[in-house]
Design an enzyme around this catalytic site. Structure first.
Site, PDB file in Angstrom:
ATOM      1  N   TYR A  57     -61.457 -42.721  -2.489  1.00 22.22           N
ATOM      2  CA  TYR A  57     -62.028 -42.270  -1.225  1.00 22.22           C
ATOM      3  C   TYR A  57     -62.422 -43.478  -0.364  1.00 22.22           C
ATOM      4  O   TYR A  57     -63.344 -44.219  -0.706  1.00 22.22           O
ATOM      5  CB  TYR A  57     -63.261 -41.399  -1.442  1.00 22.22           C
ATOM      6  CG  TYR A  57     -63.022 -40.137  -2.237  1.00 22.22           C
ATOM      7  CD1 TYR A  57     -61.739 -39.692  -2.544  1.00 22.22           C
ATOM      8  CD2 TYR A  57     -64.087 -39.372  -2.688  1.00 22.22           C
ATOM      9  CE1 TYR A  57     -61.537 -38.526  -3.265  1.00 22.22           C
ATOM     10  CE2 TYR A  57     -63.898 -38.204  -3.413  1.00 22.22           C
ATOM     11  CZ  TYR A  57     -62.615 -37.794  -3.706  1.00 22.22           C
ATOM     12  OH  TYR A  57     -62.422 -36.643  -4.431  1.00 22.22           O
ATOM     13  N   HIS A 115     -58.490 -39.127 -12.210  1.00 24.31           N
ATOM     14  CA  HIS A 115     -58.391 -38.401 -10.939  1.00 24.31           C
ATOM     15  C   HIS A 115     -57.215 -37.425 -10.882  1.00 24.31           C
ATOM     16  O   HIS A 115     -57.348 -36.306 -10.401  1.00 24.31           O
ATOM     17  CB  HIS A 115     -58.296 -39.412  -9.790  1.00 24.31           C
ATOM     18  CG  HIS A 115     -58.733 -38.862  -8.472  1.00 24.31           C
ATOM     19  ND1 HIS A 115     -59.356 -39.634  -7.522  1.00 24.31           N
ATOM     20  CD2 HIS A 115     -58.644 -37.626  -7.932  1.00 24.31           C
ATOM     21  CE1 HIS A 115     -59.632 -38.895  -6.459  1.00 24.31           C
ATOM     22  NE2 HIS A 115     -59.204 -37.674  -6.689  1.00 24.31           N
TER      23      HIS A 115
END
Length: 272
Positions: A57, A115
């Site tokens: 992010y 992830h």
């Protein structure tokens, strides 16, 4: 705040704060970083104790903002999730990535997730083993995965040597109920694995659903709050809507502390 769920041995609020897309520059001379930090701090002040972030992010910038936001709050009262990106899978690379995330956060990581899955299960296994060693080192507290289907979750559980996979973060909403339809949700519930639901409002579209708004009027709640409550109705599900604005965080918090009736939950399913 009493609406709590369990991840590992910790109690977390049923609604957390997602950080995908927070911060950054809207124009050359205006940064949204300060606003994003204030929004996260507001959520903590409201009693929300779960924050979800990742090294991916903002190329780690979201982790930096989370680190800024938690300053001044008792660290033991906050549960931070971060994630290792697939390009950093592997034993040494995953440990290096986790240390970099912890530096950006300025603290340890409560739950560290893989992830996204990759085709090479050997890399997944090596990464899981690295995370187990990081638990021993005290850099992270729990190991989890993200976007793993049922078959891959089971295989990953079998690969663990000393610790358990305590969570799987997946896309789950009233509109996208694949965890229910695939049997993943039921399996995780039976095995005591937390399901962390991302994109629970489908980028705001469920907040504008008139059918859900009609159900919400019976409870004095909004369509968004109905959509979130549908998810946290499950004992092992927490939802992490994006913490974009203070009023959104307040609305999200209002999805906790009550439950839809079984009848209204079924009605909500028919709204989308």
């Amino acid at each position: 705040m009493k609406d709590m769920k369990v991840i590992g041995d910790d109690r977390v609020t049923s609604i957390g704060m997602g950080t995908w897309g927070i911060g950054g520059r809207e124009t050359a001379d205006h940064s949204r970083d300060g606003e994003s930090v204030e929004v996260l701090r507001h959520g903590l002040e409201l009693g929300i104790n779960l924050i979800d972030t990742a090294e991916f992010y903002g190329a780690g910038h979201s982790e930096e903002l989370v680190g800024m936001a938690i300053k001044g709050f008792p660290r033991e009262d906050i549960f931070i999730i971060s994630k290792v990106w697939p390009t950093h899978f592997g034993y040494e690379e995953a440990k290096k990535a986790a240390r970099a995330s912890a530096r950006r956060l300025g603290t340890y990581i409560d739950l560290y997730l893989l992830h996204w899955p990759v085709d090479d299960f050997g890399k997944i296994e090596a990464t899981l083993h690295a995370l187990e060693d990081l638990v021993d080192e005290g850099l992270i507290r729990y190991v989890g995965v993200s976007n793993f289907d049922l078959e891959l979750l089971k295989r990953s559980q079998e690969a663990m040597r000393r610790y358990e996979i305590v969570a799987n973060e997946v896309k789950y909403s009233l509109k996208d109920r694949w965890p229910e339809d695939s049997g993943l949700l039921d399996y995780m519930k039976r095995d005591g694995i937390a399901l962390i639901a991302y994109t629970p409002l489908e980028k705001g579209s469920l907040a504008m659903n008139e059918c859900l708004a009609g159900i919400g009027r019976n409870y004095g709640k909004s369509a968004a709050q109905v959509a979130l409550n549908y998810l946290i109705w499950n004992d092992n599900v927490v939802a992490i809507p994006k913490a974009g604005r203070k009023e959104h965080v307040e609305e999200n918090a209002g999805a906790m502390g009550w439950r839809l009736s079984k009848e209204d939950r079924e009605r909500a399913r028919r709204c989308v």
